[in-house]
Design a protein around this motif. Structure first.
Motif, PDB file in Angstrom:
ATOM      1  N   ARG A  14       0.836  -1.213   0.000  1.00  0.00           N
ATOM      2  CA  ARG A  14       0.000   0.000   0.000  1.00  0.00           C
ATOM      3  C   ARG A  14       0.871   1.264   0.000  1.00  0.00           C
ATOM      4  O   ARG A  14       0.530   2.252  -0.648  1.00  0.00           O
ATOM      5  CB  ARG A  14      -0.906  -0.019   1.227  1.00  0.00           C
ATOM      6  CG  ARG A  14      -1.910   1.126   1.269  1.00  0.00           C
ATOM      7  CD  ARG A  14      -2.642   1.184   2.607  1.00  0.00           C
ATOM      8  NE  ARG A  14      -3.356  -0.006   2.948  1.00  0.00           N
ATOM      9  CZ  ARG A  14      -4.680  -0.148   2.898  1.00  0.00           C
ATOM     10  NH1 ARG A  14      -5.435   0.842   2.498  1.00  0.00           N
ATOM     11  NH2 ARG A  14      -5.229  -1.279   3.266  1.00  0.00           N
ATOM     12  N   ARG A  15       1.992   1.224   0.706  1.00  0.00           N
ATOM     13  CA  ARG A  15       2.882   2.396   0.778  1.00  0.00           C
ATOM     14  C   ARG A  15       3.470   2.770  -0.586  1.00  0.00           C
ATOM     15  O   ARG A  15       3.902   3.903  -0.784  1.00  0.00           O
ATOM     16  CB  ARG A  15       4.011   2.147   1.772  1.00  0.00           C
ATOM     17  CG  ARG A  15       3.544   2.029   3.198  1.00  0.00           C
ATOM     18  CD  ARG A  15       4.706   2.090   4.190  1.00  0.00           C
ATOM     19  NE  ARG A  15       5.837   1.275   3.826  1.00  0.00           N
ATOM     20  CZ  ARG A  15       6.181   0.130   4.423  1.00  0.00           C
ATOM     21  NH1 ARG A  15       5.462  -0.339   5.421  1.00  0.00           N
ATOM     22  NH2 ARG A  15       7.244  -0.545   4.033  1.00  0.00           N
ATOM     23  N   GLU A  84      11.697  -5.056  -2.494  1.00  0.00           N
ATOM     24  CA  GLU A  84      12.789  -4.728  -3.420  1.00  0.00           C
ATOM     25  C   GLU A  84      12.273  -4.296  -4.797  1.00  0.00           C
ATOM     26  O   GLU A  84      13.045  -3.800  -5.621  1.00  0.00           O
ATOM     27  CB  GLU A  84      13.726  -5.934  -3.593  1.00  0.00           C
ATOM     28  CG  GLU A  84      14.468  -6.319  -2.328  1.00  0.00           C
ATOM     29  CD  GLU A  84      15.460  -5.261  -1.891  1.00  0.00           C
ATOM     30  OE1 GLU A  84      16.150  -4.685  -2.765  1.00  0.00           O
ATOM     31  OE2 GLU A  84      15.526  -4.989  -0.673  1.00  0.00           O
ATOM     32  N   HIS A  85      10.990  -4.487  -5.040  1.00  0.00           N
ATOM     33  CA  HIS A  85      10.404  -4.208  -6.362  1.00  0.00           C
ATOM     34  C   HIS A  85       9.370  -3.090  -6.306  1.00  0.00           C
ATOM     35  O   HIS A  85       8.475  -3.023  -7.157  1.00  0.00           O
ATOM     36  CB  HIS A  85       9.805  -5.499  -6.923  1.00  0.00           C
ATOM     37  CG  HIS A  85      10.814  -6.582  -7.073  1.00  0.00           C
ATOM     38  ND1 HIS A  85      11.640  -6.678  -8.168  1.00  0.00           N
ATOM     39  CD2 HIS A  85      11.173  -7.585  -6.240  1.00  0.00           C
ATOM     40  CE1 HIS A  85      12.448  -7.717  -8.005  1.00  0.00           C
ATOM     41  NE2 HIS A  85      12.189  -8.283  -6.842  1.00  0.00           N
ATOM     42  N   ALA A  86       9.500  -2.210  -5.332  1.00  0.00           N
ATOM     43  CA  ALA A  86       8.522  -1.128  -5.129  1.00  0.00           C
ATOM     44  C   ALA A  86       8.331  -0.283  -6.381  1.00  0.00           C
ATOM     45  O   ALA A  86       7.196  -0.015  -6.786  1.00  0.00           O
ATOM     46  CB  ALA A  86       8.954  -0.249  -3.960  1.00  0.00           C
ATOM     47  N   GLN A  87       9.414   0.137  -7.011  1.00  0.00           N
ATOM     48  CA  GLN A  87       9.303   1.009  -8.190  1.00  0.00           C
ATOM     49  C   GLN A  87       8.606   0.308  -9.346  1.00  0.00           C
ATOM     50  O   GLN A  87       7.787   0.908 -10.038  1.00  0.00           O
ATOM     51  CB  GLN A  87      10.679   1.500  -8.625  1.00  0.00           C
ATOM     52  CG  GLN A  87      11.281   2.496  -7.662  1.00  0.00           C
ATOM     53  CD  GLN A  87      12.646   2.970  -8.116  1.00  0.00           C
ATOM     54  OE1 GLN A  87      13.365   2.255  -8.813  1.00  0.00           O
ATOM     55  NE2 GLN A  87      13.014   4.179  -7.716  1.00  0.00           N
ATOM     56  N   THR A  88       8.907  -0.967  -9.541  1.00  0.00           N
ATOM     57  CA  THR A  88       8.279  -1.714 -10.632  1.00  0.00           C
ATOM     58  C   THR A  88       6.789  -1.896 -10.369  1.00  0.00           C
ATOM     59  O   THR A  88       5.968  -1.736 -11.280  1.00  0.00           O
ATOM     60  CB  THR A  88       8.963  -3.082 -10.811  1.00  0.00           C
ATOM     61  OG1 THR A  88      10.352  -2.878 -11.030  1.00  0.00           O
ATOM     62  CG2 THR A  88       8.365  -3.849 -11.975  1.00  0.00           C
ATOM     63  N   ILE A  89       6.439  -2.228  -9.131  1.00  0.00           N
ATOM     64  CA  ILE A  89       5.022  -2.404  -8.787  1.00  0.00           C
ATOM     65  C   ILE A  89       4.265  -1.093  -9.024  1.00  0.00           C
ATOM     66  O   ILE A  89       3.201  -1.089  -9.651  1.00  0.00           O
ATOM     67  CB  ILE A  89       4.869  -2.878  -7.326  1.00  0.00           C
ATOM     68  CG1 ILE A  89       5.451  -4.280  -7.165  1.00  0.00           C
ATOM     69  CG2 ILE A  89       3.403  -2.837  -6.893  1.00  0.00           C
ATOM     70  CD1 ILE A  89       5.636  -4.730  -5.721  1.00  0.00           C
ATOM     71  N   THR A  90       4.832  -0.003  -8.550  1.00  0.00           N
ATOM     72  CA  THR A  90       4.200   1.305  -8.743  1.00  0.00           C
ATOM     73  C   THR A  90       4.019   1.604 -10.223  1.00  0.00           C
ATOM     74  O   THR A  90       2.943   2.022 -10.652  1.00  0.00           O
ATOM     75  CB  THR A  90       5.037   2.414  -8.072  1.00  0.00           C
ATOM     76  OG1 THR A  90       5.156   2.112  -6.681  1.00  0.00           O
ATOM     77  CG2 THR A  90       4.404   3.780  -8.249  1.00  0.00           C
ATOM     78  N   ALA A  91       5.043   1.369 -11.016  1.00  0.00           N
ATOM     79  CA  ALA A  91       4.974   1.649 -12.451  1.00  0.00           C
ATOM     80  C   ALA A  91       3.918   0.791 -13.140  1.00  0.00           C
ATOM     81  O   ALA A  91       3.172   1.282 -13.990  1.00  0.00           O
ATOM     82  CB  ALA A  91       6.347   1.422 -13.099  1.00  0.00           C
ATOM     83  N   LYS A  92       3.844  -0.484 -12.771  1.00  0.00           N
ATOM     84  CA  LYS A  92       2.864  -1.387 -13.397  1.00  0.00           C
ATOM     85  C   LYS A  92       1.439  -0.963 -13.043  1.00  0.00           C
ATOM     86  O   LYS A  92       0.554  -0.980 -13.900  1.00  0.00           O
ATOM     87  CB  LYS A  92       3.096  -2.832 -12.969  1.00  0.00           C
ATOM     88  CG  LYS A  92       4.455  -3.374 -13.317  1.00  0.00           C
ATOM     89  CD  LYS A  92       4.535  -3.884 -14.706  1.00  0.00           C
ATOM     90  CE  LYS A  92       5.879  -4.574 -14.929  1.00  0.00           C
ATOM     91  NZ  LYS A  92       6.076  -4.988 -16.288  1.00  0.00           N
ATOM     92  N   VAL A  93       1.206  -0.603 -11.783  1.00  0.00           N
ATOM     93  CA  VAL A  93      -0.133  -0.154 -11.380  1.00  0.00           C
ATOM     94  C   VAL A  93      -0.466   1.165 -12.067  1.00  0.00           C
ATOM     95  O   VAL A  93      -1.561   1.334 -12.616  1.00  0.00           O
ATOM     96  CB  VAL A  93      -0.245  -0.035  -9.842  1.00  0.00           C
ATOM     97  CG1 VAL A  93      -1.527   0.673  -9.440  1.00  0.00           C
ATOM     98  CG2 VAL A  93      -0.177  -1.416  -9.197  1.00  0.00           C
ATOM     99  N   ASP A  94       0.476   2.103 -12.062  1.00  0.00           N
ATOM    100  CA  ASP A  94       0.239   3.412 -12.679  1.00  0.00           C
ATOM    101  C   ASP A  94      -0.074   3.307 -14.166  1.00  0.00           C
ATOM    102  O   ASP A  94      -0.821   4.122 -14.704  1.00  0.00           O
ATOM    103  CB  ASP A  94       1.440   4.337 -12.478  1.00  0.00           C
ATOM    104  CG  ASP A  94       1.589   4.841 -11.056  1.00  0.00           C
ATOM    105  OD1 ASP A  94       0.644   4.681 -10.250  1.00  0.00           O
ATOM    106  OD2 ASP A  94       2.673   5.386 -10.738  1.00  0.00           O
ATOM    107  N   SER A  95       0.503   2.332 -14.836  1.00  0.00           N
ATOM    108  CA  SER A  95       0.309   2.207 -16.288  1.00  0.00           C
ATOM    109  C   SER A  95      -0.806   1.228 -16.666  1.00  0.00           C
ATOM    110  O   SER A  95      -1.031   0.994 -17.849  1.00  0.00           O
ATOM    111  CB  SER A  95       1.620   1.787 -16.957  1.00  0.00           C
ATOM    112  OG  SER A  95       1.979   0.469 -16.562  1.00  0.00           O
ATOM    113  N   ALA A  96      -1.503   0.685 -15.685  1.00  0.00           N
ATOM    114  CA  ALA A  96      -2.578  -0.274 -15.972  1.00  0.00           C
ATOM    115  C   ALA A  96      -3.697   0.397 -16.768  1.00  0.00           C
ATOM    116  O   ALA A  96      -4.065   1.541 -16.501  1.00  0.00           O
ATOM    117  CB  ALA A  96      -3.134  -0.842 -14.667  1.00  0.00           C
ATOM    118  N   THR A  97      -4.183  -0.325 -17.753  1.00  0.00           N
ATOM    119  CA  THR A  97      -5.320   0.136 -18.548  1.00  0.00           C
ATOM    120  C   THR A  97      -6.427  -0.902 -18.436  1.00  0.00           C
ATOM    121  O   THR A  97      -6.180  -2.046 -18.044  1.00  0.00           O
ATOM    122  CB  THR A  97      -4.929   0.326 -20.023  1.00  0.00           C
ATOM    123  OG1 THR A  97      -4.430  -0.913 -20.533  1.00  0.00           O
ATOM    124  CG2 THR A  97      -3.877   1.419 -20.185  1.00  0.00           C
ATOM    125  N   SER A  98      -7.610  -0.517 -18.782  1.00  0.00           N
ATOM    126  CA  SER A  98      -8.776  -1.386 -18.643  1.00  0.00           C
ATOM    127  C   SER A  98      -8.523  -2.770 -19.234  1.00  0.00           C
ATOM    128  O   SER A  98      -8.191  -2.910 -20.408  1.00  0.00           O
ATOM    129  CB  SER A  98      -9.980  -0.741 -19.334  1.00  0.00           C
ATOM    130  OG  SER A  98     -11.126  -1.529 -19.162  1.00  0.00           O
TER     131      SER A  98
END
Length: 115
Positions: A14-15, A84-98
């Protein structure tokens, strides 16, 4: 975006997503017995945009065609590895499309050798 964490996702993730509204399956008070197909359907009905899960089999167990809900699947649910994968997780969520599907590869680090 509205993000749903499956019950197998470490809450610390969540953070990584401060600009999103994040809720967990537990916080939604949905039954533990909800199977993946039903969980995806209910999440869409409740207006979630993305579900984060560590269930790596979901792609093979569910027909994801025609879904509005995006899936971001973590390669592990072990917190020391996940963080260790915080940036990747954030990027994947931010770029998610329908209806999108994304997998976050999380190789297990090698064990230190004993000498």
């Amino acid at each position: 975006m509205r993000i749903l964490f499956d019950k197998n996702v470490p809450i610390g993730v969540r953070r990584f997503l401060p600009s999103h509204e994040v809720q967990t399956v537990v916080e939604m008070r949905w039954p533990d017995q909800l199977e993946n197909g039903e969980l995806l359907k209910v999440a869409e009905q409740f207006g979630f945009d993305v579900m984060v899960t560590s269930d790596q089999n979901i792609l093979y167990q569910q027909n994801l065609k025609g879904r509005k809900l995006s899936l971001v699947v973590l390669g592990s649910n072990i917190w020391p590895i996940v963080q260790e994968h915080a940036q990747t997780i954030t990027a994947k969520v931010d770029s998610a499309t329908s209806g999108s599907y994304d997998f976050v590869e999380m190789p297990i680090p090698p064990r230190p050798r004993r000498t």
